[in-house]
Design a protein around this motif. Structure first.
Motif, PDB file in Angstrom:
ATOM      1  N   GLU A  10     -15.327  10.798   1.277  1.00 19.24           N
ATOM      2  CA  GLU A  10     -14.650  11.472   2.414  1.00 19.24           C
ATOM      3  C   GLU A  10     -13.252  11.648   1.384  1.00 19.24           C
ATOM      4  O   GLU A  10     -13.027  11.362   0.733  1.00 19.24           O
ATOM      5  N   TYR A  41     -12.199   6.110   2.061  1.00 17.09           N
ATOM      6  CA  TYR A  41     -11.100   6.421   1.098  1.00 17.09           C
ATOM      7  C   TYR A  41     -10.146   4.837   1.427  1.00 17.09           C
ATOM      8  O   TYR A  41      -9.120   4.166   0.790  1.00 17.09           O
ATOM      9  N   ALA A  42     -10.059   4.519   2.387  1.00 16.37           N
ATOM     10  CA  ALA A  42      -9.331   3.117   3.204  1.00 16.37           C
ATOM     11  C   ALA A  42      -9.622   2.252   1.206  1.00 16.37           C
ATOM     12  O   ALA A  42      -8.850   1.864   1.045  1.00 16.37           O
ATOM     13  N   ARG A  43     -10.973   2.331   1.181  1.00 16.16           N
ATOM     14  CA  ARG A  43     -11.501   1.422   0.612  1.00 16.16           C
ATOM     15  C   ARG A  43     -11.138   1.393  -0.507  1.00 16.16           C
ATOM     16  O   ARG A  43     -10.595   0.746  -1.811  1.00 16.16           O
ATOM     17  N   ALA A  94      -8.364   3.706  -1.330  1.00 21.76           N
ATOM     18  CA  ALA A  94      -6.674   3.242  -1.634  1.00 21.76           C
ATOM     19  C   ALA A  94      -6.641   1.961  -2.074  1.00 21.76           C
ATOM     20  O   ALA A  94      -5.866   1.808  -2.992  1.00 21.76           O
ATOM     21  N   ALA A  95      -7.467   1.127  -1.368  1.00 24.19           N
ATOM     22  CA  ALA A  95      -6.890  -0.162  -1.608  1.00 24.19           C
ATOM     23  C   ALA A  95      -7.176  -0.230  -3.249  1.00 24.19           C
ATOM     24  O   ALA A  95      -6.913  -1.625  -3.902  1.00 24.19           O
ATOM     25  N   THR A 101      -1.100   3.815  -2.330  1.00 19.35           N
ATOM     26  CA  THR A 101      -0.476   3.590  -1.042  1.00 19.35           C
ATOM     27  C   THR A 101      -1.709   4.549   0.044  1.00 19.35           C
ATOM     28  O   THR A 101      -1.968   5.329   0.264  1.00 19.35           O
ATOM     29  N   ASP A 102      -1.990   3.714   1.382  1.00 19.76           N
ATOM     30  CA  ASP A 102      -2.693   4.482   2.283  1.00 19.76           C
ATOM     31  C   ASP A 102      -2.533   5.770   2.424  1.00 19.76           C
ATOM     32  O   ASP A 102      -0.248   5.415   3.247  1.00 19.76           O
ATOM     33  N   ASN A 152      -2.201   6.819   5.851  1.00 18.22           N
ATOM     34  CA  ASN A 152      -1.092   6.937   6.704  1.00 18.22           C
ATOM     35  C   ASN A 152      -0.324   5.944   6.524  1.00 18.22           C
ATOM     36  O   ASN A 152       0.746   6.478   7.554  1.00 18.22           O
ATOM     37  N   LEU A 153       0.061   4.911   5.734  1.00 20.76           N
ATOM     38  CA  LEU A 153       0.690   4.465   5.951  1.00 20.76           C
ATOM     39  C   LEU A 153       2.378   5.312   5.258  1.00 20.76           C
ATOM     40  O   LEU A 153       2.894   4.908   5.598  1.00 20.76           O
ATOM     41  N   SER A 178      -0.025  -5.122   2.252  1.00 21.50           N
ATOM     42  CA  SER A 178      -1.595  -4.702   2.239  1.00 21.50           C
ATOM     43  C   SER A 178      -1.630  -4.998   0.571  1.00 21.50           C
ATOM     44  O   SER A 178      -2.621  -4.629  -0.156  1.00 21.50           O
TER      45      SER A 178
END
Ligand SMILES: [Zn+2]
Length: 603
Positions: free
Chosen positions: A200, A236-238, A240-241, A246-247, A249-250, A276
C-alpha cells in the motif's frame, strides 16, 4: 526458514550495488584500467555496502577473465564468490572484532605469505578494521608497507579515524554514504515486485524511515513486514502500527485541529495517539517531520513535489493547503516549539504529559499568531476623543515621578510620543503603511535579535500595533519588565528596517476606547493583558484612589496616595519592574484588566 532478504538480494556485481555510484564508478574504472591498488579502505555507516563491495572487489580481481569490473559469473572463482557461494580459499575474510590481537595479525601475515592456491590474488578482507589492537595493527603494517605482489588488502570500517594512521595512509580510501530515499525507494519497489507482494502507498516510506538510509536495515525492516504479509499484501495501517509510527491519518487529524485552533480536537487526537500505543516521543518526532514537510510546501511552492518525491500527489495537495493555512512563519515557530519539547522529553516527566503540554504551546502559538502584530489603525477621528489632554499632565507631574529614574528614563520619549502623533498623523505617508509594517515584522524581530537576544525575544512575543508613526507594543509575562532596558535596541531595529522617524510606545494604541490609552503610553510597564471585568472593583492594595478615568477632576481633588520612596529601584537594577505611577494606572498594572465601569467613591 527463509533466507534473510538482505542476504538473498546481496549484489554480486558493482552494477547491482545501490546508492554508492561515486565509489563503484571509480573502482570499476580502476579495475578496467588495470590500476587496482594493493590496499583499500572502505569506510561509512553500517549497512551501506562496504563488506559487500569488498566481496565484489575480490570477485572482480580473481575472475578467470579479470581483473574486470564485470566478472564473468561462470568461472570457478566467480561461482564460489557469488552470494550464497561456498567461498574461495584465496579470499580470506576476517572480522577484526573477534580477531583483533597480535597473534591473529601474525597468523594473517603468515597466510598472506603463501601464494594463492588457484586464483590470481590472495585477497584479505578485514571487516571492522578499527577494532584491531595497536599491536595487531603494527604487526600488519609491515605486510601492508611491502606487500607481496599477490596480496590485496581490503579494510572495511565504520570508524576510519580510529585506524592506525600509518595503515590508513597506505590505502585508497573510499567513503560510503547513507542511501537517499530517492534511490532506495525504486530498489525496494523492485524487491517487493520480485517477492510478489502488493504494498500500500506509504508503506515504503515507513520502511525507508525506519532503515535510516542503510540498505541492510531497510531490507531487514521490509523482511519483517513481509513475513507478516497476508494474501500477498502489506496494508499501511498495520505496518505503521508494527513499526511504531504514527498513522499519517492521525497526524493529519492533529495538524488540522491545530490549524483550526480546535483545542478539543487536538487533545482528542492525542488521546487516540496514546491509546493506539504510539510512543509520545515518536509522535512528536513524526509531528516535527511533518512540520518540516509543511515548511517545504510553504516555501518551495511548485517545487515541493520534486523535493518531497515520496509524498503522494493527493497528500501533497492536502499538505499544501495546510501549509497555506498556517503560513511559513507560524510553521517554523511551531517547528521550533516541537523541537525544543523533543529535546526536553527525557527524564522523569511522563512523556504523555509533555506531549499534552506541547500541544498546548502549539495552540497558544497559533492564537498569538492569529491576533498578532499590526491591526489597522482606526480612523484619526477616534484618536483625539479618547485622549483628553488634562489626564497625561497630572500623571507626568506626579512628585514621585520625577524622582523615579527607571520610570523617568523612557518617559521623555513616551510622553512625547503619546500626545504628539495626532498632529503628525497625516505625515506618515512617507513611512511604511501598516501592511508594510506587518510584512516587515519578521525582519524587525531578526534585527532586534542581532542586537540582543532579549530584545528579539521581547518583540517576538509582543503584540504590536501601528498608529501614525508610533509603534505600540504590549507585552505580558516576565519579558514585559525587560522592555525599558531594551527599548533602544528595539527602536534601532525598527529604524534599521523601516527607516527613521518611528517611535516605540508601550501599551495599546490610543484609539481603542476600552484601553486607557493616555496612561498606556507613558507607563513603561503597562501590562495590557485582558482581565476579568470584576477586577477593578475589589482592588485590594490601594483601593481608595480608584478615580474616574475620563474625568480629570478626581485626580486634581484627591491626589493618589504617594509612592513610598525607599521601594524605588535604582537606575542599574534593570530587571526590576519599575513601579507604575499611582492611581488608576497602578491598579490596572497590578491587577491587569480593562475598566468596565467606574464608580466615584462618596467622600
Ligand atoms: Zn569469472
Amino acid at each position: 526458514m527463509a533466507q534473510a532478504l538482505y542476504r538473498r538480494y546481496r549484489p554480486d556485481t558493482f552494477a547491482h550495488l545501490v546508492g554508492q555510484d561515486h565509489v563503484t564508478d571509480t573502482l570499476r574504472a580502476a579495475l578496467d584500467g588495470g590500476r587496482a591498488s594493493h590496499a583499500y579502505l572502505f569506510s561509512g555507516p553500517r549497512g551501506c555496502g562496504k563488506t559487500t563491495s569488498a566481496r565484489i572487489m575480490a570477485r572482480c580481481l580473481n575472475c578467470a577473465e579479470g581483473p574486470t569490473s564485470t566478472p564473468c559469473g561462470t568461472c570457478e572463482s566467480c561461482i564460489e564468490l557469488a552470494s550464497g557461494g561456498s567461498g574461495s580459499l584465496d579470499v580470506i575474510e576476517m572480522d577484526a572484532a573477534s580477531n583483533r590481537g597480535i597473534d591473529d595479525a601474525r597468523d594473517l601475515r603468515e597466510r598472506a605469505e603463501f601464494a594463492p592456491v588457484r586464483d590470481r590474488y590472495k585477497v584479505i578482507i578485514l571487516d571492522e578494521a578499527h577494532m584491531v589492537t595497536k599491536e595487531g595493527a603494527n604487526a600488519l603494517l609491515k605486510l601492508i608497507e611491502e606487500p607481496p605482489a599477490h596480496v590485496k588488502f581490503i579494510f572495511a570500517t565504520t570508524e576510519p579515524e580510529k585506524m592506525l594512521p600509518t595503515i590508513r595512509s597506505r590505502t585508497h580510501h573510499y567513503q560510503f554514504r547513507l542511501v537517499p530515499p530517492q534511490v532506495l525507494r525504486p530498489y525496494l519497489e523492485t524487491i517487493c515486485q520480485q517477492e510478489g507482494v502488493q504494498v500500500e502507498p506509504g508503506v515504503l516510506d515507513l520502511v525507508i524511515r525506519a532503515g535510516g538510509g542503510s540498505v541492510r536495515d531497510s531490507l531487514s525492516v521490509l523482511d519483517q513486514l513481509l513475513a507478516g504479509a497476508e494474501n500477498g499484501s502489506l496494508p499501511y495501517a498495520r505496518c505503521a502500527a508494527l513499526l511504531g509510527y504514527t498513522d499519517a491519518n492521525l497526524l493529519d487529524e492533529v495538524i488540522d485541529a491545530l490549524g483550526a485552533g480546535d483545542g478539543a480536537a487536538v487533545f482528542t487526537g492525542i488521546e487516540r495517539v496514546t491509546s493506539s500505543g504510539v510512543d509520545p516521543k515518536r509522535f512528536a518526532e513524526d509531528l516535527l517531520q511533518r512540520l518540516r514537510d509543511l515548511v517545504i510546501c510553504a516555501l518551495a511552492a511548485d517545487q515541493a513535489s520534486a523535493i518531497l518525491p515520496h509524498i503522494a500527489d493527493d497528500q501533497l495537495a492536502r499538505m499544501k493547503q495546510q501549509a497555506e493555512q498556517w503560513g511559513s512563519r507560524l510553521l517554523s515557530r511551531r517547528a521550533d516549539i516541537v523541537e525544543e519539547a523533543l529535546a526536553n522529553m527525557v527524564g522523569a516527566t511522563p512523556p504523555r504529559l509533555m506531549l499534552e503540554l506541547l500541544m498546548g504551546r502549539l495552540l497558544v502559538a497559533g492564537v498569538a499568531e492569529s491576533t498578532p502584530t499590526v491591526q489597522p489603525t482606526p480612523p484619526v477621528a477616534a484618536a483625539p476623543q479618547s485622549r483628553p489632554t488634562p489626564v497625561p499632565a497630572p500623571v507626568v507631574s506626579q512628585p514621585t515621578e520625577t524622582s523615579t529614574p527607571p520610570a523617568a528614563t523612557p518617559q521623555p520619549r513616551a510622553t512625547q510620543a503619546a500626545p504628539e502623533p495626532t498632529p503628525r498623523e497625516p505625515q506618515p505617508a512617507t513611512h511604511a503603511t501598516n501592511a508594510n509594517f506587518t510584512a516587515q515584522w519578521d525582519r524587525i524581530v531578526d534585527e532586534a535579535k542581532k542586537l540582543s537576544a532579549i530584545a528579539g525575544a521581547i518583540i517576538r512575543d509582543a503584540k504590536a500595533t501601528v498608529s501614525g508613526t508610533t509603534v505600540y507594543v504590549s507585552l505580558a509575562g516576565p519579558l514585559a519588565s525587560r522592555l525599558p532596558a531594551n527599548r533602544e535596541k528595539i527602536e534601532q531595529a525598527i529604524t534599521t528596517v523601516m527607516g527613521p522617524g518611528w517611535t516605540l510606545s508601550e501599551g495599546a494604541p490610543p484609539a481603542d476606547p476600552k484601553v486607557p490609552a493616555p496612561e498606556a503610553a507613558p507607563h513603561p510597564i503597562e501590562k495590557s493583558q485582558p482581565a476579568p471585568p470584576h477586577s477593578s472593583e475589589p482592588a485590594p492594595p490601594p483601593p481608595e484612589p480608584a478615580p474616574v478615568l475620563e474625568d480629570p477632576a478626581p485626580y486634581d481633588e484627591a491626589p493618589p496616595m504617594p509612592e513610598p520612596e525607599e521601594d524605588l529601584p535604582s537606575e542599574d537594577d534593570r530587571d526590576i519592574e519599575a513601579p507604575p505611577p499611582p492611581g488608576v494606572p497602578q491598579v490596572l498594572s497590578i491587577l491587569g484588566g480593562t475598566i468596565v465601569e467606574e464608580r466615584i467613591k462618596e467622600a
